[in-house]
Design an enzyme around this catalytic site. Sequence first.
Site, PDB file in Angstrom:
ATOM      1  N   ASN A  43      27.903  75.970  25.691  1.00 42.90           N
ATOM      2  CA  ASN A  43      27.595  74.805  24.865  1.00 42.90           C
ATOM      3  C   ASN A  43      28.887  74.007  24.682  1.00 42.90           C
ATOM      4  O   ASN A  43      29.765  74.423  23.922  1.00 42.90           O
ATOM      5  CB  ASN A  43      27.024  75.275  23.514  1.00 42.90           C
ATOM      6  CG  ASN A  43      26.769  74.121  22.566  1.00 42.90           C
ATOM      7  OD1 ASN A  43      26.895  72.947  22.946  1.00 42.90           O
ATOM      8  ND2 ASN A  43      26.420  74.441  21.330  1.00 42.90           N
ATOM      9  N   TRP A  44      28.969  72.891  25.388  1.00 43.13           N
ATOM     10  CA  TRP A  44      30.217  72.112  25.390  1.00 43.13           C
ATOM     11  C   TRP A  44      30.345  71.216  24.158  1.00 43.13           C
ATOM     12  O   TRP A  44      31.356  70.542  23.988  1.00 43.13           O
ATOM     13  CB  TRP A  44      30.307  71.272  26.676  1.00 43.13           C
ATOM     14  CG  TRP A  44      30.387  72.100  27.931  1.00 43.13           C
ATOM     15  CD1 TRP A  44      30.465  73.474  28.006  1.00 43.13           C
ATOM     16  CD2 TRP A  44      30.408  71.629  29.285  1.00 43.13           C
ATOM     17  NE1 TRP A  44      30.534  73.868  29.323  1.00 43.13           N
ATOM     18  CE2 TRP A  44      30.502  72.758  30.135  1.00 43.13           C
ATOM     19  CE3 TRP A  44      30.357  70.353  29.875  1.00 43.13           C
ATOM     20  CZ2 TRP A  44      30.538  72.652  31.528  1.00 43.13           C
ATOM     21  CZ3 TRP A  44      30.391  70.264  31.262  1.00 43.13           C
ATOM     22  CH2 TRP A  44      30.489  71.398  32.072  1.00 43.13           C
ATOM     23  N   LYS A  45      29.307  71.171  23.336  1.00 43.66           N
ATOM     24  CA  LYS A  45      29.333  70.384  22.091  1.00 43.66           C
ATOM     25  C   LYS A  45      29.847  68.971  22.379  1.00 43.66           C
ATOM     26  O   LYS A  45      29.503  68.403  23.418  1.00 43.66           O
ATOM     27  CB  LYS A  45      30.156  71.126  21.024  1.00 43.66           C
ATOM     28  CG  LYS A  45      29.645  72.577  20.848  1.00 43.66           C
ATOM     29  CD  LYS A  45      30.195  73.282  19.653  1.00 43.66           C
ATOM     30  CE  LYS A  45      29.583  74.683  19.567  1.00 43.66           C
ATOM     31  NZ  LYS A  45      30.006  75.426  18.391  1.00 43.66           N
ATOM     32  N   HIS A  54      20.397  74.289  16.870  1.00 44.06           N
ATOM     33  CA  HIS A  54      21.773  74.797  16.739  1.00 44.06           C
ATOM     34  C   HIS A  54      22.240  74.623  15.299  1.00 44.06           C
ATOM     35  O   HIS A  54      21.871  73.656  14.624  1.00 44.06           O
ATOM     36  CB  HIS A  54      22.715  74.043  17.692  1.00 44.06           C
ATOM     37  CG  HIS A  54      24.056  74.701  17.773  1.00 44.06           C
ATOM     38  ND1 HIS A  54      25.026  74.472  16.825  1.00 44.06           N
ATOM     39  CD2 HIS A  54      24.566  75.600  18.644  1.00 44.06           C
ATOM     40  CE1 HIS A  54      26.084  75.221  17.123  1.00 44.06           C
ATOM     41  NE2 HIS A  54      25.835  75.902  18.226  1.00 44.06           N
ATOM     42  N   GLU A  95      24.852  73.564  14.070  1.00 42.59           N
ATOM     43  CA  GLU A  95      25.519  72.290  13.759  1.00 42.59           C
ATOM     44  C   GLU A  95      24.497  71.179  13.535  1.00 42.59           C
ATOM     45  O   GLU A  95      24.838  70.108  13.028  1.00 42.59           O
ATOM     46  CB  GLU A  95      26.534  71.957  14.870  1.00 42.59           C
ATOM     47  CG  GLU A  95      27.766  72.857  14.716  1.00 42.59           C
ATOM     48  CD  GLU A  95      28.452  73.262  16.002  1.00 42.59           C
ATOM     49  OE1 GLU A  95      28.259  72.594  17.033  1.00 42.59           O
ATOM     50  OE2 GLU A  95      29.196  74.264  15.972  1.00 42.59           O
ATOM     51  N   GLU A 108      22.990  83.081  16.289  1.00 43.81           N
ATOM     52  CA  GLU A 108      24.364  82.626  16.074  1.00 43.81           C
ATOM     53  C   GLU A 108      24.641  82.602  14.571  1.00 43.81           C
ATOM     54  O   GLU A 108      24.282  81.630  13.892  1.00 43.81           O
ATOM     55  CB  GLU A 108      24.541  81.209  16.639  1.00 43.81           C
ATOM     56  CG  GLU A 108      24.277  81.115  18.129  1.00 43.81           C
ATOM     57  CD  GLU A 108      24.946  79.866  18.717  1.00 43.81           C
ATOM     58  OE1 GLU A 108      25.915  80.037  19.460  1.00 43.81           O
ATOM     59  OE2 GLU A 108      24.523  78.744  18.411  1.00 43.81           O
ATOM     60  N   GLY A 138      32.940  79.266  15.858  1.00 44.09           N
ATOM     61  CA  GLY A 138      34.214  78.550  15.863  1.00 44.09           C
ATOM     62  C   GLY A 138      35.231  79.100  14.885  1.00 44.09           C
ATOM     63  O   GLY A 138      36.229  78.443  14.593  1.00 44.09           O
ATOM     64  N   SER A 157      31.935  82.819  18.493  1.00 43.74           N
ATOM     65  CA  SER A 157      33.262  83.327  18.864  1.00 43.74           C
ATOM     66  C   SER A 157      33.218  84.401  19.957  1.00 43.74           C
ATOM     67  O   SER A 157      34.008  85.339  19.927  1.00 43.74           O
ATOM     68  CB  SER A 157      34.012  83.839  17.623  1.00 43.74           C
ATOM     69  OG  SER A 157      34.211  82.767  16.704  1.00 43.74           O
ATOM     70  N   GLY A 194      30.689  78.701  22.871  1.00 43.14           N
ATOM     71  CA  GLY A 194      31.224  77.373  22.574  1.00 43.14           C
ATOM     72  C   GLY A 194      32.617  77.231  23.158  1.00 43.14           C
ATOM     73  O   GLY A 194      32.803  76.975  24.346  1.00 43.14           O
ATOM     74  N   GLY A 195      33.638  77.458  22.332  1.00 45.61           N
ATOM     75  CA  GLY A 195      35.032  77.225  22.718  1.00 45.61           C
ATOM     76  C   GLY A 195      35.430  77.825  24.061  1.00 45.61           C
ATOM     77  O   GLY A 195      36.045  77.159  24.903  1.00 45.61           O
TER      78      GLY A 195
HETATM   79  P1  13P Z   1      32.081  79.278  19.467  1.00 47.59           P
HETATM   80  O1  13P Z   1      31.928  80.184  20.689  1.00 47.59           O
HETATM   81  O2  13P Z   1      33.127  78.236  19.641  1.00 47.59           O
HETATM   82  O3  13P Z   1      32.209  80.077  18.228  1.00 47.59           O
HETATM   83  O4  13P Z   1      30.692  78.472  19.347  1.00 47.59           O
HETATM   84  C1  13P Z   1      29.501  79.172  19.374  1.00 47.59           C
HETATM   85  C2  13P Z   1      28.390  78.200  19.457  1.00 47.59           C
HETATM   86  O5  13P Z   1      28.131  77.457  18.530  1.00 47.59           O
HETATM   87  C3  13P Z   1      27.627  78.144  20.712  1.00 47.59           C
HETATM   88  O6  13P Z   1      26.473  77.385  20.574  1.00 47.59           O
END
Ligand code: 13P
Length: 256
Positions: free
Chosen positions: A10-12, A97, A99, A169, A175, A215, A236-237
Amino acid sequence: MTRIPLVGGNWKMHLDGQGAAALASDISRSSGSIEGEVELAIFPPHPYLSMVSAAIGGSGVHLGGQDVSDEPSGAFTGQVSTSMLIDCGCSITLIGHSERRHGLGEQDELLARKVRIALDGGLRVLLCVGETLEERDQGRTFDTVIGQVRGSLDAVTLDDMSRVELAYEPVWAIGTGRTAGPAEAQEVHAALRSELCSRYDARSAARIRILYGGSVKPANAAELMACEDIDGALVGGASLQAESFLDIARATARRE
Ligand code: 13P
Protein backbone atom coordinates in the site's frame (compact mmCIF):
# COMPACT_ATOMS: atom_id res chain seq x y z
CA MET A 1 -6.80 -26.16 2.89
CA THR A 2 -3.64 -24.51 1.55
CA ARG A 3 -3.98 -20.81 0.98
CA ILE A 4 -1.45 -19.19 -1.36
CA PRO A 5 -0.39 -16.10 0.60
CA LEU A 6 -0.92 -12.59 -0.71
CA VAL A 7 1.46 -9.71 -0.04
CA GLY A 8 0.19 -6.23 -0.84
CA GLY A 9 2.11 -2.98 -1.02
CA ASN A 10 0.00 0.00 0.00
CA TRP A 11 1.92 3.00 -1.30
CA LYS A 12 -0.53 5.47 0.31
CA MET A 13 0.17 9.07 -0.81
CA HIS A 14 3.88 8.50 -1.46
CA LEU A 15 6.11 8.65 -4.56
CA ASP A 16 5.87 10.61 -7.80
CA GLY A 17 4.94 9.17 -11.20
CA GLN A 18 8.47 8.31 -12.19
CA GLY A 19 9.23 6.71 -8.82
CA ALA A 20 5.99 4.72 -8.91
CA ALA A 21 6.69 3.32 -12.40
CA ALA A 22 10.29 2.48 -11.45
CA LEU A 23 9.25 0.72 -8.23
CA ALA A 24 6.58 -1.26 -10.10
CA SER A 25 9.12 -2.34 -12.75
CA ASP A 26 11.63 -3.43 -10.11
CA ILE A 27 9.00 -5.48 -8.25
CA SER A 28 7.65 -7.10 -11.41
CA ARG A 29 11.09 -7.96 -12.72
CA SER A 30 11.89 -9.96 -9.58
CA SER A 31 8.43 -11.42 -9.01
CA GLY A 32 9.03 -14.42 -11.30
CA SER A 33 11.32 -16.10 -8.77
CA ILE A 34 8.49 -16.47 -6.22
CA GLU A 35 5.64 -17.04 -8.69
CA GLY A 36 3.26 -19.75 -7.56
CA GLU A 37 4.43 -19.45 -3.93
CA VAL A 38 2.99 -16.04 -3.11
CA GLU A 39 0.77 -13.54 -4.94
CA LEU A 40 1.81 -9.90 -5.05
CA ALA A 41 -0.43 -6.84 -5.34
CA ILE A 42 0.47 -3.17 -5.37
CA PHE A 43 -1.80 -0.25 -4.51
CA PRO A 44 -0.38 2.99 -5.95
CA PRO A 45 -2.00 6.42 -5.68
CA HIS A 46 -4.90 6.66 -8.16
CA PRO A 47 -3.23 9.10 -10.60
CA TYR A 48 -0.39 6.63 -11.21
CA LEU A 49 -2.49 3.51 -11.82
CA SER A 50 -2.20 3.52 -15.60
CA MET A 51 1.54 4.17 -15.54
CA VAL A 52 2.04 1.42 -13.00
CA SER A 53 -0.20 -0.93 -14.98
CA ALA A 54 2.05 -0.41 -18.02
CA ALA A 55 5.14 -0.97 -15.88
CA ILE A 56 3.96 -4.29 -14.44
CA GLY A 57 2.86 -5.55 -17.87
CA GLY A 58 2.14 -9.27 -17.90
CA SER A 59 4.25 -10.06 -14.83
CA GLY A 60 1.33 -11.40 -12.79
CA VAL A 61 1.63 -8.70 -10.11
CA HIS A 62 -1.92 -7.56 -9.32
CA LEU A 63 -2.83 -3.88 -9.42
CA GLY A 64 -5.27 -2.40 -6.93
CA GLY A 65 -6.94 0.86 -5.92
CA GLN A 66 -6.49 2.25 -2.41
CA ASP A 67 -10.17 3.09 -2.25
CA VAL A 68 -13.29 3.14 -4.43
CA SER A 69 -16.47 5.21 -4.54
CA ASP A 70 -19.78 3.81 -3.39
CA GLU A 71 -21.36 5.41 -6.47
CA PRO A 72 -21.18 4.12 -10.06
CA SER A 73 -20.65 7.53 -11.73
CA GLY A 74 -21.88 11.10 -11.61
CA ALA A 75 -21.29 14.37 -9.80
CA PHE A 76 -18.95 13.10 -7.06
CA THR A 77 -15.94 15.39 -7.13
CA GLY A 78 -12.69 13.68 -6.32
CA GLN A 79 -14.07 10.16 -6.23
CA VAL A 80 -12.99 7.20 -8.38
CA SER A 81 -15.43 4.51 -9.53
CA THR A 82 -15.07 0.74 -9.87
CA SER A 83 -15.17 0.94 -13.68
CA MET A 84 -12.42 3.61 -13.65
CA LEU A 85 -10.20 1.36 -11.53
CA ILE A 86 -10.84 -1.53 -13.91
CA ASP A 87 -10.11 0.71 -16.92
CA CYS A 88 -6.74 1.52 -15.36
CA GLY A 89 -5.88 -2.16 -15.01
CA CYS A 90 -7.00 -2.88 -11.43
CA SER A 91 -8.37 -6.25 -10.38
CA ILE A 92 -8.70 -5.47 -6.66
CA THR A 93 -9.31 -2.56 -4.30
CA LEU A 94 -8.68 -1.81 -0.64
CA ILE A 95 -11.79 -0.79 1.28
CA GLY A 96 -11.97 0.48 4.85
CA HIS A 97 -8.29 1.17 5.46
CA SER A 98 -7.88 2.70 8.90
CA GLU A 99 -6.65 5.95 7.37
CA ARG A 100 -10.15 6.19 5.86
CA ARG A 101 -12.14 4.69 8.75
CA HIS A 102 -10.39 6.67 11.46
CA GLY A 103 -8.70 9.41 9.44
CA LEU A 104 -11.74 10.36 7.36
CA GLY A 105 -14.58 8.96 9.46
CA GLU A 106 -15.83 6.35 7.01
CA GLN A 107 -18.42 4.13 8.69
CA ASP A 108 -19.39 0.50 8.07
CA GLU A 109 -22.60 1.50 6.29
CA LEU A 110 -20.65 3.42 3.63
CA LEU A 111 -18.00 0.71 3.45
CA ALA A 112 -20.66 -1.95 2.91
CA ARG A 113 -21.92 0.02 -0.11
CA LYS A 114 -18.37 0.28 -1.45
CA VAL A 115 -17.85 -3.46 -1.04
CA ARG A 116 -21.12 -4.18 -2.86
CA ILE A 117 -20.45 -1.89 -5.80
CA ALA A 118 -16.84 -3.07 -6.20
CA LEU A 119 -17.90 -6.74 -6.26
CA ASP A 120 -20.80 -6.03 -8.63
CA GLY A 121 -18.44 -4.22 -10.97
CA GLY A 122 -15.96 -7.11 -11.07
CA LEU A 123 -13.25 -6.17 -8.58
CA ARG A 124 -11.87 -8.30 -5.78
CA VAL A 125 -12.05 -6.60 -2.37
CA LEU A 126 -9.41 -6.45 0.33
CA LEU A 127 -11.40 -5.26 3.34
CA CYS A 128 -9.35 -3.78 6.18
CA VAL A 129 -10.34 -3.95 9.84
CA GLY A 130 -8.53 -3.06 13.05
CA GLU A 131 -8.92 -1.69 16.55
CA THR A 132 -7.48 1.48 18.03
CA LEU A 133 -5.15 1.38 21.03
CA GLU A 134 -7.97 2.61 23.24
CA GLU A 135 -10.23 -0.22 22.08
CA ARG A 136 -7.45 -2.77 22.71
CA ASP A 137 -6.74 -1.37 26.17
CA GLN A 138 -10.43 -1.59 27.01
CA GLY A 139 -10.49 -5.26 25.97
CA ARG A 140 -12.69 -4.49 22.96
CA THR A 141 -10.40 -5.80 20.19
CA PHE A 142 -12.55 -8.77 19.18
CA ASP A 143 -15.85 -6.90 19.39
CA THR A 144 -14.42 -4.11 17.28
CA VAL A 145 -12.97 -6.14 14.43
CA ILE A 146 -15.86 -8.60 14.30
CA GLY A 147 -18.29 -5.68 14.33
CA GLN A 148 -16.39 -4.13 11.41
CA VAL A 149 -16.55 -7.40 9.45
CA ARG A 150 -20.28 -7.76 10.11
CA GLY A 151 -21.00 -4.15 9.21
CA SER A 152 -18.82 -3.94 6.11
CA LEU A 153 -19.84 -7.33 4.69
CA ASP A 154 -23.49 -6.67 5.40
CA ALA A 155 -24.58 -7.21 1.80
CA VAL A 156 -22.04 -9.88 0.86
CA THR A 157 -23.33 -13.35 0.02
CA LEU A 158 -21.62 -16.72 0.20
CA ASP A 159 -21.07 -16.62 -3.58
CA ASP A 160 -19.27 -13.28 -3.29
CA MET A 161 -16.85 -14.60 -0.70
CA SER A 162 -14.54 -16.11 -3.31
CA ARG A 163 -13.63 -12.52 -4.23
CA VAL A 164 -13.15 -11.09 -0.74
CA GLU A 165 -9.98 -11.04 1.37
CA LEU A 166 -9.49 -9.46 4.79
CA ALA A 167 -6.61 -7.50 6.25
CA TYR A 168 -6.27 -7.14 10.01
CA GLU A 169 -4.40 -3.92 10.68
CA PRO A 170 -4.36 -2.81 14.31
CA VAL A 171 -4.47 0.99 14.14
CA TRP A 172 -1.79 1.30 16.85
CA ALA A 173 0.64 -0.74 14.72
CA ILE A 174 0.32 1.26 11.50
CA GLY A 175 3.39 3.36 10.77
CA THR A 176 4.47 3.21 14.41
CA GLY A 177 7.19 0.56 14.22
CA ARG A 178 5.17 -1.41 16.78
CA THR A 179 3.71 -4.70 15.51
CA ALA A 180 1.29 -7.07 17.07
CA GLY A 181 3.26 -10.07 18.31
CA PRO A 182 2.63 -13.28 16.37
CA ALA A 183 0.43 -14.74 19.12
CA GLU A 184 -1.50 -11.48 19.50
CA ALA A 185 -2.13 -11.29 15.74
CA GLN A 186 -2.92 -15.00 15.38
CA GLU A 187 -5.71 -14.89 17.97
CA VAL A 188 -7.44 -12.05 16.13
CA HIS A 189 -7.02 -13.79 12.77
CA ALA A 190 -8.47 -16.99 14.23
CA ALA A 191 -11.44 -15.05 15.63
CA LEU A 192 -12.05 -13.43 12.24
CA ARG A 193 -11.95 -16.82 10.51
CA SER A 194 -14.34 -18.25 13.03
CA GLU A 195 -16.74 -15.33 12.42
CA LEU A 196 -16.57 -16.04 8.67
CA CYS A 197 -17.29 -19.68 9.36
CA SER A 198 -20.45 -18.91 11.31
CA ARG A 199 -21.52 -16.17 8.92
CA TYR A 200 -20.84 -18.12 5.70
CA ASP A 201 -19.54 -21.68 5.85
CA ALA A 202 -16.45 -23.64 6.83
CA ARG A 203 -15.28 -24.02 3.25
CA SER A 204 -15.23 -20.32 2.41
CA ALA A 205 -13.79 -19.48 5.84
CA ALA A 206 -10.95 -21.90 5.17
CA ARG A 207 -10.32 -20.46 1.71
CA ILE A 208 -10.36 -16.73 2.48
CA ARG A 209 -6.99 -15.06 3.02
CA ILE A 210 -6.56 -12.90 6.11
CA LEU A 211 -3.55 -10.60 5.80
CA TYR A 212 -1.78 -8.90 8.68
CA GLY A 213 -0.72 -5.25 8.36
CA GLY A 214 1.02 -2.78 10.66
CA SER A 215 4.79 -2.19 10.63
CA VAL A 216 5.58 -5.42 8.76
CA LYS A 217 9.28 -5.43 7.87
CA PRO A 218 11.68 -8.05 6.48
CA ALA A 219 12.91 -8.63 10.05
CA ASN A 220 9.51 -9.55 11.54
CA ALA A 221 7.70 -11.00 8.50
CA ALA A 222 8.75 -14.65 8.89
CA GLU A 223 7.49 -15.06 12.47
CA LEU A 224 4.17 -13.41 11.67
CA MET A 225 3.70 -15.36 8.45
CA ALA A 226 4.41 -18.66 10.20
CA CYS A 227 1.11 -18.30 12.12
CA GLU A 228 -1.62 -20.64 11.00
CA ASP A 229 -4.25 -18.02 10.19
CA ILE A 230 -1.98 -15.29 8.79
CA ASP A 231 -2.04 -15.57 5.01
CA GLY A 232 0.13 -12.70 3.91
CA ALA A 233 0.86 -9.07 4.67
CA LEU A 234 -0.40 -5.62 3.80
CA VAL A 235 2.70 -3.48 3.87
CA GLY A 236 2.98 0.30 4.00
CA GLY A 237 6.41 1.85 4.61
CA ALA A 238 8.46 -1.24 3.74
CA SER A 239 6.67 -1.58 0.38
CA LEU A 240 8.21 1.63 -0.92
CA GLN A 241 11.48 -0.12 -1.71
CA ALA A 242 11.48 -3.13 -4.01
CA GLU A 243 14.06 -5.02 -1.96
CA SER A 244 12.28 -4.80 1.38
CA PHE A 245 8.89 -5.55 -0.21
CA LEU A 246 10.33 -8.59 -1.99
CA ASP A 247 12.14 -9.75 1.16
CA ILE A 248 8.77 -9.76 2.96
CA ALA A 249 7.25 -11.66 0.03
CA ARG A 250 10.07 -14.23 0.16
CA ALA A 251 9.64 -14.66 3.93
CA THR A 252 5.93 -15.19 3.31
CA ALA A 253 6.50 -17.68 0.51
CA ARG A 254 8.79 -19.74 2.73
CA ARG A 255 6.26 -20.19 5.51
CA GLU A 256 5.42 -23.79 6.38
P1 13P B 1 3.02 0.40 7.75
O1 13P B 1 3.55 -0.92 7.19
O2 13P B 1 3.78 1.58 7.27
O3 13P B 1 2.85 0.32 9.21
O4 13P B 1 1.54 0.56 7.13
C1 13P B 1 0.65 -0.49 7.22
C2 13P B 1 -0.54 -0.17 6.41
O5 13P B 1 -1.30 0.73 6.72
C3 13P B 1 -0.77 -0.95 5.19
O6 13P B 1 -2.03 -0.73 4.66
